[in-house]
Write an enzyme that holds these catalytic residues in place. Structure first.
Site, PDB file in Angstrom:
ATOM      1  CD  GLU A 118      -2.721  -1.410   2.454  1.00 35.67           C
ATOM      2  OE1 GLU A 118      -2.807  -0.462   3.250  1.00 35.67           O
ATOM      3  OE2 GLU A 118      -3.264  -2.518   2.642  1.00 35.67           O
TER       4      GLU A 118
ATOM      5  CD  GLU B 265      -3.866  -5.978   3.716  1.00 41.49           C
ATOM      6  OE1 GLU B 265      -4.657  -5.087   4.123  1.00 41.49           O
ATOM      7  OE2 GLU B 265      -2.660  -5.972   3.950  1.00 41.49           O
TER       8      GLU B 265
END
Ligand code: CA
Length: 488
Positions: free
Chosen positions: A326, A419
């Site tokens: 991320e 995720e």
């Protein structure tokens, strides 16, 4: 600007006849037709029709999305079917996120900065017979909506990448695991779970095929504060090896900054040290001075984690290795100084682990946020799998996220839902063709334990979802997965 060639995702447009005006009765007999709705014909709440920016279609556009309650509602009649939804828009002041809802299904998309007007594809949607509703919400605001267009489409299968890993010295087991993943891609989704693998077993009687765990508490600056791993590397390996030894391991690393932890309450304490907010560690400055103490600490941390990864290699356990995740979000320190330092760190990590430490049991997973920012991509030579970490509404199909990823990586890299805050819907995956290589639901009471147990059971019982008990002996028989026929 793009570090790779853009490929056209597999979209099959219906006959161009669909664009030709004709008798509605004939339309009903021949299936879905292209639908275009001008924004200015909709129902406006807190927004307004404008005409001042040139280049719109119809008689105007809708602007003024600045309050949380602002919305534009468009209704239209359609023939039931699968459509690709495009939004015509203007976003002159930068990339903007737009939130919208198609009947009961929420979605979001990025409106890339433009001048004048343009359009973007936002994913595939099941449209029902008769009346349908699309509502557009503020999102980030500062955009204008010109029109919606629904184009009849069909389900496409992802184009598989080659089975070649970026590490030419990858171990036989690592190659075999990747071969298995590629074989499944486009016809099955492999189940995964962050940390709470025991919870899945307790509730469903089955286990995820992939156990995803975190090397966070091996970060030296946490160890210095007395941290101990919630689940040690040895415990992760035990999970992989139990039974017939077919469990697949994924590891991420919430890398606590090597030094410069702020360590102040309430939200900058040492154990938040992977967050940008909790450290003054400056990646750009550190990389710029390779003689500095901080650069040596960076290497010290990588070397420490290499020691953990080596345990897995010694045990012949390949790892879906998902570091530095991320980054483009900026909320972790490795993404706080922009794309350049991040990519340099990724390549340093790759080189140090692969060449210096001779780790050849790693399948390199580049996990981004819910959308891909091409300038942050480390490069095809450093990435085996592209992952998306998506936290959104449970009704969202993620078709738009998938569509964007396929536009960039079809036939080049596997794409995984690395995720997710919610369980994916296997029916939507099949109906929309969003064949993530695997999914991994995030841990804890706000995520996996918040999912309705009946839904959890249904996902783990679904014919298109591979659970641990359904894994073949992928380590010794690389071709075991080939029994799966693409497109079934
Ligand atoms: Ca318009």
């Amino acid at each position: 600007m793009f570090p790779f060639r853009k490929r056209v995702v597999t979209v099959y447009l219906m006959s161009l006849l669909a664009c030709t005006p004709r008798n509605p009765e004939i339309t009903a007999q021949t299936g879905p037709a292209l639908i275009r709705i001008e924004a200015e014909t909709g129902s406006l709440s807190g927004v307004e029709i404008a005409h001042s920016v040139a280049g719109f279609s119809g008689t105007g556009y809708v602007t003024g999305f600045d309050d949380a309650t602002d919305q534009l509602t468009l209704t239209f009649d359609a023939t039931a079917g699968l459509y690709e939804l495009s939004i015509g828009y203007s976003a002159p002041s930068g990339n903007k996120g737009v939130d919208f809802q198609v009947n009961g299904e929420k979605a979001s998309s990025t409106l890339t900065q433009n001048t004048g007007f343009g359009q973007t594809k936002t994913g595939k949607f099941q449209v029902r017979e008769g009346r349908n509703t699309v509502t557009i919400f503020r999102g980030w605001g500062y955009f204008s909506i010109d029109f919606l267009q629904l184009t009849p489409t069909t389900v496409g299968l992802p184009e598989k990448p080659s089975k070649t890993l970026v590490d030419p010295q990858a171990t036989a087991s690592t190659k075999a695991l990747f071969s298995y993943l590629v074989d499944q891609y486009g016809s099955k989704v492999i189940s995964g779970q962050q940390d709470d693998v025991e919870y899945i077993l307790e509730k469903t009687g089955k286990e995820p095929a992939i156990g995803s765990f975190d090397l966070m508490d091996y970060s030296p600056s946490r160890v210095q504060h007395g941290a101990t791993p919630q689940r040690s590397s040895e415990a992760c390996m035990a999970w992989a090896r139990k039974g017939e030894g077919r469990g697949i391991i994924s590891l991420l690393w919430h890398w606590n900054a090597p030094t410069d932890l702020i360590d102040q309450a309430p939200d900058k304490l040492w154990w938040s040290g992977f967050y940008t907010r909790a450290t003054t560690f400056d990646l750009a400055a550190t990389l710029a001075d390779k003689q500095s103490e901080r650069y040596q600490l960076l290497l010290r941390d990588i070397d420490t984690i290499a020691g953990e990864l080596k345990k897995f290699q010694t045990a012949d356990i390949p790892v879906l290795w998902r570091p530095l995740h991320e980054a483009s979000g900026g909320w972790f320190w490795w993404g706080a100084k922009g794309a350049g330092p991040f990519k340099e760190l990724w390549r340093l990590l790759y080189d140090r682990l692969t060449n210096h430490h001779q780790l050849h049991n790693l399948i390199w997973v580049y996990a981004t946020t819910d959308s891909i920012h091409p300038d942050w991509y480390p490069g095809d030579s450093y990435v085996d799998v592209v992952g998306l970490d998506v936290y959104t509404d449970p009704t969202a199909s993620l078709s738009g996220n998938w569509t964007q990823a396929q536009g960039l990586f079809a036939a080049k890299k596997l794409v995984a839902l690395s995720e997710t805050g919610n369980l994916p819907n296997p029916d939507q995956i099949q109906n929309l063709g969003t064949w993530w290589s695997w999914f991994s639901v995030w841990t804890g009471g706000d995520f996996i334990k918040k999912q309705p147990v009946e839904q959890l059971k249904a996902v783990y019982a679904d014919k298109n979802v591979i659970t641990r008990d359904e894994l073949p002996n992928w380590r010794q028989t690389p071709s075991a997965g080939r029994k799966t026929v693409a497109g079934q």
